[in-house]
Write a protein that holds these residues in place. Structure first.
Motif, PDB file in Angstrom:
ATOM      1  N   UNK A  71      43.109  34.726  37.041  1.00  0.00           N
ATOM      2  CA  UNK A  71      42.178  35.557  38.040  1.00  0.00           C
ATOM      3  C   UNK A  71      42.967  35.794  39.242  1.00  0.00           C
ATOM      4  N   UNK A  72      43.661  35.084  39.859  1.00  0.00           N
ATOM      5  CA  UNK A  72      44.145  35.154  40.953  1.00  0.00           C
ATOM      6  C   UNK A  72      45.463  35.958  41.047  1.00  0.00           C
ATOM      7  N   UNK A  73      46.227  35.854  39.665  1.00  0.00           N
ATOM      8  CA  UNK A  73      47.413  36.695  39.209  1.00  0.00           C
ATOM      9  C   UNK A  73      46.645  38.258  39.235  1.00  0.00           C
ATOM     10  N   UNK A  74      45.714  38.561  38.665  1.00  0.00           N
ATOM     11  CA  UNK A  74      44.979  39.855  38.598  1.00  0.00           C
ATOM     12  C   UNK A  74      44.799  40.518  39.694  1.00  0.00           C
ATOM     13  N   UNK A  75      44.064  39.418  40.732  1.00  0.00           N
ATOM     14  CA  UNK A  75      44.074  39.738  42.195  1.00  0.00           C
ATOM     15  C   UNK A  75      45.203  40.563  42.915  1.00  0.00           C
ATOM     16  N   UNK A  76      46.354  39.476  42.525  1.00  0.00           N
ATOM     17  CA  UNK A  76      47.489  40.058  43.458  1.00  0.00           C
ATOM     18  C   UNK A  76      48.085  41.171  42.646  1.00  0.00           C
ATOM     19  N   UNK A  77      48.146  41.325  41.576  1.00  0.00           N
ATOM     20  CA  UNK A  77      48.940  42.298  40.722  1.00  0.00           C
ATOM     21  C   UNK A  77      48.128  43.841  41.142  1.00  0.00           C
ATOM     22  N   UNK A  78      46.732  43.716  41.293  1.00  0.00           N
ATOM     23  CA  UNK A  78      46.130  44.872  41.767  1.00  0.00           C
ATOM     24  C   UNK A  78      46.252  45.217  42.979  1.00  0.00           C
TER      25      UNK A  78
END
Length: 186
Positions: free
Chosen positions: A27-34
């Motif tokens: 979840x937080x990887x997705x937020x960071x990458x976006x």
């Protein structure tokens, strides 16, 4: 891949099995990458020459990603984390805490478009088109890929079995963004 290794002391580790930590990580990887992609799109110099110019398409992608991030951060992740926090404060045992975490993260992944095949593919295609926009010289291909990716994202949102009012608002917002840009596929 971007990751986080977390070692929790006993007894805290009992309430956070590795499966939950993996879900948090995704979840937080997705937020960071976006967020990183949004930052990179901000660096595109603004010198529009037409509807398929890189700056116009970058602004389009930034608008779509901004709407999606608003949805993911404010309407999906935020409320789920608050429910977990409330559970931590009132949990009677570790099983209740683990079940609350698991339910909240499963819902966040589902509503955050990370488990539904159509949504995940739409989001992945949008991310790929954005990266291509930043790194490629074939803007015609990007101009064809961007609207398709956004339409797939919209279709996926509208097919969520729990079609929340927020998901519907995001779908409507993405449609408005699509209508306000004149990116044409050749």
């Amino acid at each position: 891949a971007l990751g986080l290794r977390l070692a929790l002391p006993f007894p805290l580790c009992m309430g956070f099995p590795s499966s939950l930590l993996t879900m948090y990580q995704l979840l937080f990887r997705r937020l960071f990458l976006l967020q990183r992609l949004m930052y990179q799109l901000d660096s595109v110099p603004w010198a529009a020459k037409g509807p398929n110019s890189v700056p116009v398409m970058a602004h389009f992608v930034r608008s779509v990603l901004g709407a999606y991030l608003w949805y993911l951060e404010g309407e999906v992740v935020g409320p789920r984390l608050r429910s977990v926090q409330e559970a931590v404060e009132s949990a009677e045992d570790l099983q209740v805490l683990e079940r609350t975490h698991s339910t909240a993260l499963t819902e966040a992944h589902r509503e955050g478009l990370m488990t539904e095949a159509a949504l995940g593919n739409g989001l992945a295609k949008l991310e790929k088109a954005a990266v291509d926009l930043l790194t490629s010289t074939d803007t015609d291909q990007v101009a064809m890929d961007l609207p398709k990716a956004v339409h797939q994202l919209i279709d996926g949102l509208e097919s969520l079995d729990s079609s929340s009012s927020v998901a519907i608002r995001l779908s409507d917002r993405l449609k408005a963004i699509m209508a306000s840009f004149s990116i044409t596929s050749n």
